[in-house]
Scaffold this active site. Structure first.
Site, PDB file in Angstrom:
ATOM      1  N   ASP A 173       0.851  -1.196   0.000  1.00 24.35           N
ATOM      2  CA  ASP A 173       0.000   0.000   0.000  1.00 24.35           C
ATOM      3  C   ASP A 173       0.882   1.240   0.000  1.00 24.35           C
ATOM      4  OD1 ASP A 173       0.858  -0.571   2.671  1.00 24.35           O
ATOM      5  OD2 ASP A 173      -0.651   0.800   3.448  1.00 24.35           O
ATOM      6  N   GLU A 229       0.119  -0.967   5.769  1.00 20.45           N
ATOM      7  CA  GLU A 229       1.213  -0.405   6.565  1.00 20.45           C
ATOM      8  C   GLU A 229       1.058   1.093   6.779  1.00 20.45           C
ATOM      9  OE1 GLU A 229       4.992   1.196   7.909  1.00 20.45           O
ATOM     10  OE2 GLU A 229       4.019   1.719   6.044  1.00 20.45           O
ATOM     11  N   GLU A 230       0.600   1.798   5.754  1.00 22.93           N
ATOM     12  CA  GLU A 230       0.482   3.255   5.865  1.00 22.93           C
ATOM     13  C   GLU A 230      -0.730   3.658   6.708  1.00 22.93           C
ATOM     14  OE1 GLU A 230       2.962   4.782   5.082  1.00 22.93           O
ATOM     15  OE2 GLU A 230       3.884   3.987   3.266  1.00 22.93           O
ATOM     16  N   ASP A 246      12.486  -1.236   4.003  1.00 21.61           N
ATOM     17  CA  ASP A 246      11.407  -0.235   3.991  1.00 21.61           C
ATOM     18  C   ASP A 246      11.872   1.041   4.682  1.00 21.61           C
ATOM     19  OD1 ASP A 246       8.941   0.985   3.720  1.00 21.61           O
ATOM     20  OD2 ASP A 246       8.058  -0.031   5.444  1.00 21.61           O
ATOM     21  N   HIS A 263     -22.016  31.927  11.594  1.00 23.80           N
ATOM     22  CA  HIS A 263     -21.568  33.103  10.850  1.00 23.80           C
ATOM     23  C   HIS A 263     -20.822  34.005  11.833  1.00 23.80           C
ATOM     24  CE1 HIS A 263     -21.645  36.840   8.663  1.00 23.80           C
ATOM     25  NE2 HIS A 263     -22.397  36.347   7.665  1.00 23.80           N
ATOM     26  N   ARG A 313       6.671  10.746  18.163  1.00 22.38           N
ATOM     27  CA  ARG A 313       7.564   9.628  17.841  1.00 22.38           C
ATOM     28  C   ARG A 313       8.230   9.186  19.129  1.00 22.38           C
ATOM     29  NH1 ARG A 313       6.722   7.453  12.687  1.00 22.38           N
ATOM     30  NH2 ARG A 313       5.841   9.146  11.448  1.00 22.38           N
TER      31      ARG A 313
END
Ligand SMILES: [Zn+2]
Length: 479
Positions: free
Chosen positions: A100, A167-168, A198, A231, A346
């Protein structure tokens, strides 16, 4: 004996047809994160299974059932398991790849159609979504097998393939599949080591082998208020506005220098040893390299070690987008009723999605309370994966280093990578074997970005590298 000369000659002589194979794969827009592309992800699985069967691989496409994507129930793309060779005297090498890709639109800023492999004869770059991540490397393994079969060279190992199509999008269903097939007689039984291609070199000149990856924790923070969009001429300075609240909240996550502001995060990070510090100092990598990859002079520091550590062994927090915000051209005076900020962290040892979750949820709730707003807050963890570290002195790594020296005449950099491939850790934990990351592409390939490319030489020499690696493993298993 290292990989025989006929192998290298076959790869050189058939480079054109290997590139054709890649062009066919890139032409299938197998975007896993977008429900309307799901049929293409299935088409890609079929293409791959067909290519594998033509090479004599025993293929089993495993159905993973359904899942819900943006409120729509969809079938998950299959995991393609393949076997080639059952010689008990040879090691069993498991290779993993994903078929993918990330989304790509010409309007994102591509110079070519992202789903047409577009070689630039002058530079040797082959542009196309998935060329480098991860269709090129995945097909590299098939090229290796073809070269052996057609040249009558005995493969020095038994191969097992595990190719996934999600995977993504968080590798949904894959962990369960792996964990359910590790028992005696099952597909993954007896695997001696794993090789994943990868990721990327640090730059565009020195190959690397990678022994660590950061994990990830991905969050969605939703702020909602009025029942419908309003608005601003009628309701501005009259009601609490979700977008204003959300921007304040997102502004509390990370400094413009990259420091994560969430209390408790930094104390989870394992301290640096002197040995590790040395490894960063010798890497063939400069601040200019990262700026070259980024396409602009935007590095966070002029200090090489700071930048390297920021990518390899420190956590990072990135804000990715706001769902529900007015983002079209023009000057619409809307007050959005509900907006969701997306950000991810991360992770590095000893952070885990679980211990980070606690800190993130608590901090966001505390900061939101300080805003004194009547909007409502909802926090979700969309997906997560732990960080991973392997032993770079293992024979699996020695084989990869030797193969790199044979093909590229260079000793590879030993790196830890900033991205996340959660399956790496799943393999390491479920199979209890060494896992190696052996990249094919360069640091400036632009995976996940516009104008993703794979250099022709990286595809062809990379195919030689994967083949040589198998031969080096074969030598080690005999010695
Ligand atoms: Zn990838």
């Amino acid at each position: 004996m290292a990989a025989p000369q006929q192998f290298f000659s076959y790869v050189d002589g058939n480079a054109g047809s290997f590139i054709q194979r890649l062009a066919k794969a890139v032409a299938i827009p197998s975007v896993s994160g977008d429900g309307s592309s799901r049929k293409h992800v299935f088409a890609m699985a079929e293409f791959l299974a067909h290519e594998m069967e033509a090479l004599g691989i025993q293929v089993n496409s495993v159905d993973l059932g359904n899942h819900v994507l943006d409120g729509e129930e969809l079938p998950l793309p299959p995991v393609i398991l393949g076997s080639f060779g059952h010689d008990p005297k040879k090691k069993i090498i498991l290779v993993y790849g994903h078929y993918d890709v990330q989304p790509a639109l010409v309007s994102d800023g591509w110079d070519t159609d992202p789903f047409v492999l577009s070689p630039d004869e002058k530079t040797g770059r082959m542009y196309g979504r998935g060329a480098s991540d991860d269709k090129g490397p995945l097909l590299g393994w098939l090229n290796v097998l073809e070269a052996h079969i057609k040249s009558n060279i005995e493969l020095p190992v038994n191969l097992r393939f595990c190719f996934e199509g999600m995977e993504e999008s968080g590798s949904e269903g894959l962990d369960e599949l792996i964990n359910s097939r590790v028992g005696p007689g099952e597909f993954f039984d007896g695997v001696d080591c794993v090789c994943i291609s990868d990721n990327y070199w640090l730059n565009d000149r020195t190959p690397c082998v990678t022994y660590g990856l950061r994990g990830i924790a991905y969050y969605k923070v939703q702020v909602s208020g009025p029942q419908r969009d309003l608005h601003s001429g009628v309701f501005g300075n009259t009601v609490h506005e979700p977008m204003t609240d959300l921007i304040h909240l997102l502004g509390q996550l990370v400094s413009t220098k990259g420091e994560i502001k969430i209390p408790g995060i930094s104390s989870l990070v394992a301290p640096v040893t002197a040995d590790e510090m040395k490894r960063y100092e010798v890497l063939d990598y400069t601040v200019a390299d990262i700026e070259h990859s980024a396409g602009a002079q935007v590095a966070i520091s002029d200090n090489k070690t700071r930048v390297l550590m920021g990518r390899m062994r420190e956590p990072s927090l990135s804000i990715h987008g706001i769902e529900g915000a007015f983002s079209a051209p023009g000057a619409k005076t809307v007050i959005p009723a509900r907006v969701s900020g997306k950000f991810s962290i991360r992770l590095v040892p000893n952070m885990t999605p679980e211990n980070v979750d606690i800190l993130v949820f608590r901090y966001l709730q505390e900061e939101f309370a300080k805003l004194g707003t009547k909007s409502a807050l909802k926090i979700e963890n969309l997906h997560g994966g732990k960080p991973w570290l392997a032993d770079p002195n293992h024979w699996n790594y020695r084989a990869a280093i030797k193969a790199t020296e044979t093909v590229y005449k260079k000793t590879p950099d030993l790196t830890r990578e900033g991205g996340s491939i959660p399956v790496t850790l799943t393999f390491a934990e479920a199979l209890g074997v060494n896992v190696l990351l052996l990249p094919m592409g360069r640091g400036d390939d632009g995976a996940h970005s516009t104008n993703e490319k794979l250099d022709r030489s990286n595809y062809i020499e990379g195919t030689k590298l994967l083949g040589s690696y198998l031969h080096e493993v074969g030598i080690i298993s005999k010695s």
